[in-house]
Write an enzyme that holds these catalytic residues in place. Structure first.
Site, PDB file in Angstrom:
ATOM      1  N   ASN A   1     -10.197  -0.190  -1.201  1.00 48.53           N
ATOM      2  CA  ASN A   1      -8.737  -0.134  -1.059  1.00 48.53           C
ATOM      3  C   ASN A   1      -8.095  -0.775  -2.287  1.00 48.53           C
ATOM      4  O   ASN A   1      -8.156  -1.995  -2.458  1.00 48.53           O
ATOM      5  CB  ASN A   1      -8.339  -0.877   0.222  1.00 48.53           C
TER       6      ASN A   1
ATOM      7  N   HIS B   1      -3.790   7.184   2.073  1.00 50.76           N
ATOM      8  CA  HIS B   1      -4.136   5.838   1.605  1.00 50.76           C
ATOM      9  C   HIS B   1      -5.567   5.530   2.033  1.00 50.76           C
ATOM     10  O   HIS B   1      -5.970   5.817   3.165  1.00 50.76           O
ATOM     11  CB  HIS B   1      -3.151   4.845   2.224  1.00 50.76           C
TER      12      HIS B   1
ATOM     13  N   CYS C   1       0.824  -1.227   0.000  1.00 46.16           N
ATOM     14  CA  CYS C   1       0.000   0.000   0.000  1.00 46.16           C
ATOM     15  C   CYS C   1       0.849   1.264   0.000  1.00 46.16           C
ATOM     16  O   CYS C   1       0.366   2.345  -0.335  1.00 46.16           O
ATOM     17  CB  CYS C   1      -0.921   0.007   1.214  1.00 46.16           C
TER      18      CYS C   1
HETATM   19  O1  UT7 Z   1      -4.102  -1.205   3.297  1.00 50.12           O
HETATM   20  C1  UT7 Z   1      -3.869  -1.901   4.455  1.00 50.12           C
HETATM   21  C2  UT7 Z   1      -4.740  -3.097   4.421  1.00 50.12           C
HETATM   22  N1  UT7 Z   1      -5.601  -3.382   5.458  1.00 50.12           N
HETATM   23  C3  UT7 Z   1      -6.167  -2.518   6.332  1.00 50.12           C
HETATM   24  O2  UT7 Z   1      -5.914  -1.364   6.403  1.00 50.12           O
HETATM   25  C4  UT7 Z   1      -7.187  -3.110   7.267  1.00 50.12           C
HETATM   26  C5  UT7 Z   1      -7.171  -2.479   8.611  1.00 50.12           C
HETATM   27  N2  UT7 Z   1      -8.222  -3.068   9.428  1.00 50.12           N
HETATM   28  C6  UT7 Z   1      -9.530  -2.738   9.273  1.00 50.12           C
HETATM   29  O3  UT7 Z   1      -9.877  -1.920   8.429  1.00 50.12           O
HETATM   30  C7  UT7 Z   1     -10.525  -3.349  10.220  1.00 50.12           C
HETATM   31  O4  UT7 Z   1      -9.842  -4.026  11.237  1.00 50.12           O
HETATM   32  C8  UT7 Z   1     -11.525  -4.319   9.496  1.00 50.12           C
HETATM   33  C9  UT7 Z   1     -12.465  -3.527   8.611  1.00 50.12           C
HETATM   34  C10 UT7 Z   1     -10.767  -5.346   8.685  1.00 50.12           C
HETATM   35  C11 UT7 Z   1     -12.369  -5.057  10.549  1.00 50.12           C
HETATM   36  O5  UT7 Z   1     -13.079  -4.094  11.335  1.00 50.12           O
HETATM   37  P1  UT7 Z   1     -13.040  -4.210  12.919  1.00 50.12           P
HETATM   38  O6  UT7 Z   1     -13.868  -3.127  13.452  1.00 50.12           O
HETATM   39  O7  UT7 Z   1     -11.593  -4.241  13.320  1.00 50.12           O
HETATM   40  O8  UT7 Z   1     -13.734  -5.581  13.188  1.00 50.12           O
HETATM   41  P2  UT7 Z   1     -13.157  -6.876  13.918  1.00 50.12           P
HETATM   42  O9  UT7 Z   1     -12.130  -7.545  13.084  1.00 50.12           O
HETATM   43  O10 UT7 Z   1     -12.782  -6.508  15.319  1.00 50.12           O
HETATM   44  O11 UT7 Z   1     -14.446  -7.795  13.949  1.00 50.12           O
HETATM   45  C12 UT7 Z   1     -15.596  -7.439  14.714  1.00 50.12           C
HETATM   46  C13 UT7 Z   1     -16.673  -8.474  14.443  1.00 50.12           C
HETATM   47  C14 UT7 Z   1     -16.180  -9.903  14.576  1.00 50.12           C
HETATM   48  O12 UT7 Z   1     -17.215 -10.679  15.110  1.00 50.12           O
HETATM   49  P3  UT7 Z   1     -17.235 -11.071  16.680  1.00 50.12           P
HETATM   50  O13 UT7 Z   1     -15.969 -11.870  16.896  1.00 50.12           O
HETATM   51  O14 UT7 Z   1     -17.241  -9.771  17.429  1.00 50.12           O
HETATM   52  O15 UT7 Z   1     -18.496 -11.876  16.820  1.00 50.12           O
HETATM   53  C15 UT7 Z   1     -15.942 -10.334  13.153  1.00 50.12           C
HETATM   54  O16 UT7 Z   1     -16.048 -11.731  12.974  1.00 50.12           O
HETATM   55  O17 UT7 Z   1     -17.156  -8.346  13.098  1.00 50.12           O
HETATM   56  C16 UT7 Z   1     -17.056  -9.613  12.435  1.00 50.12           C
HETATM   57  N3  UT7 Z   1     -16.783  -9.379  11.026  1.00 50.12           N
HETATM   58  C17 UT7 Z   1     -17.745  -9.150  10.122  1.00 50.12           C
HETATM   59  N4  UT7 Z   1     -19.082  -9.080  10.239  1.00 50.12           N
HETATM   60  C18 UT7 Z   1     -19.789  -8.806   9.139  1.00 50.12           C
HETATM   61  C19 UT7 Z   1     -15.585  -9.329  10.406  1.00 50.12           C
HETATM   62  N5  UT7 Z   1     -15.750  -9.067   9.100  1.00 50.12           N
HETATM   63  C20 UT7 Z   1     -17.092  -8.950   8.901  1.00 50.12           C
HETATM   64  C21 UT7 Z   1     -17.877  -8.671   7.784  1.00 50.12           C
HETATM   65  N6  UT7 Z   1     -19.216  -8.607   7.939  1.00 50.12           N
HETATM   66  N7  UT7 Z   1     -17.345  -8.469   6.548  1.00 50.12           N
END
Ligand code: UT7
Length: 338
Positions: A292, A262, A121
């Site tokens: 992204n 980004h 990225c």
């Molecule tokens: O360019 C660099 C590349 N990557 C990034 O910059 C990514 C950086 N990270 C992020 O943007 C965020 O961490 C994400 C968008 C990937 C995830 O958001 P979050 O607020 O950190 O969610 P989380 O991973 O803490 O997950 C919260 C909940 C989980 O469920 P439980 O364990 O609380 O029951 C996940 O399983 O949301 C669930 N979850 C989803 N639910 C619906 C994870 N992905 C999804 C989804 N739809 N697509």
């Protein structure tokens, strides 16, 4: 170490920008048919509503060529006047030849050197900084810096943690030598922390873990990430490197007309701007429409800002990125020719 161009004989002017997106839209509703997710979750957690996706078999060069042609046309420069082409990407058409080589041939840039740079990225910021060094050193007059990725080729559409984030797209920026005290790329800072490599990676994508039926069955050819870790590091590091660069250049946030970050997550962009003391009116955001696109995010956002009239001659821009490596960086520039 932050690097400024204040002692060089020339400055790399940012002359023109072009961009290209594939036609096919992949909406949140489309993704909800593939994995257990929904529009409300994706929009509230990321700010993304849709992204563009290449057709099967459509490689990065199919986007890089129109982006490059548009950029050169806007600059009034012909491909034969290019001294170099650098393509920032982790998803070129092939590992060999480089996509820059394909582009050099397709454009008819007969005099240009051409190579790809893989810095995830942060790829576009790294390529822009590298190209500027050639120009500042008097080794080149015009370099086309391309940033783009076809992330749909690297994403597992059965993994809801990653497939909602990424899209395909490409942009191209022309750097041209100008007076050392004129507009252009004033300085940059590049950083890395290889200890975090496993937090955002594609395990089977090179010589170490070679593709086999077992790696393919486990989806090791796709992006894996520790989303939470990447999220917190991105906010911390992007604000940090911006402040370090501004400090090195003796500037403050009052010297920034536009922040072009980004586009990984709106919830990363907003706190980064907040930490820098910048209102969102001075921040370019297009993640809602394109997601992204890895090395494509910053040139695509610059192209959008140019199209809507926010990026014009004299606009002072801070670009900043963070991604796999872990790697991050920022560049400060004044747009246009002197
Ligand atoms: O360019 C660099 C590349 N990557 C990034 O910059 C990514 C950086 N990270 C992020 O943007 C965020 O961490 C994400 C968008 C990937 C995830 O958001 P979050 O607020 O950190 O969610 P989380 O991973 O803490 O997950 C919260 C909940 C989980 O469920 P439980 O364990 O609380 O029951 C996940 O399983 O949301 C669930 N979850 C989803 N639910 C619906 C994870 N992905 C999804 C989804 N739809 N697509």
């Amino acid at each position: 170490m932050p690097v400024s161009a204040r002692r060089s004989l020339a400055r790399a002017q940012c002359v023109a920008i072009g961009s290209a997106l594939p036609e096919q839209r992949l909406t949140n509703a489309d993704l909800a048919r593939l994995v257990d997710t929904n529009d409300e979750w994706i929009v509230s957690r990321t700010g993304i509503r849709e992204r563009r996706i290449c057709a099967p078999g459509q490689g990065l060069s199919s986007l890089a060529l129109p982006a490059a042609q548009q950029c050169l046309e806007r600059a009034g420069v012909s491909a034969s006047e290019l001294d170099g082409i650098i393509v920032a990407t982790i998803s070129g058409d092939q590992i060999m030849p480089s996509t820059a080589n394909l582009l050099q041939h397709q454009l008819g840039a007969g005099r240009a050197f051409a190579y790809d740079m893989a810095n995830a990225c942060n790829g576009f910021v790294a390529a822009l900084s590298t190209a500027a060094c050639f120009i500042e050193a008097g080794r080149a007059k015009r370099i086309l810096v391309v940033g783009g990725d076809v992330m749909s080729s690297l994403v597992d559409y059965s993994d809801r943690n990653t497939c909602i984030l990424f899209g395909d797209g490409c942009g191209a920026l022309l750097l041209e030598a100008g007076p050392a005290d004129g507009p252009g790329l004033v300085g940059f800072a590049l950083r890395s922390d290889g200890s975090g490599g496993g937090e955002l990676c594609i395990p089977s994508s090179g010589s170490a873990l070679r593709p086999s039926p077992a790696t393919l069955a486990a989806g090791m050819q796709y992006v894996k990430q520790n989303g939470r870790h990447v999220f917190t590091q991105a906010i911390r590091r992007m604000a940090e490197v911006c402040n370090e660069l501004l400090g090195e250049l003796g500037l403050t946030t009052a010297d920034i007309d536009l922040l072009v970050p980004h586009q990984a997550n709106l919830r990363i962009i907003e706190p980064t701007a907040q930490r820098l003391g910048l209102p969102m009116e001075r921040v370019v955001v297009n993640i809602e429409r394109v997601g992204n696109t890895t090395a494509g995010t910053i040139p695509l956002a610059l192209a959008d800002a140019w199209t809507d009239g926010r990026l014009t001659d004299g606009t002072r821009v801070l670009v900043v990125a963070f991604g796999g490596g872990l790697t991050w960086g920022a560049s400060y520039l004044t747009w246009g020719r002197g």
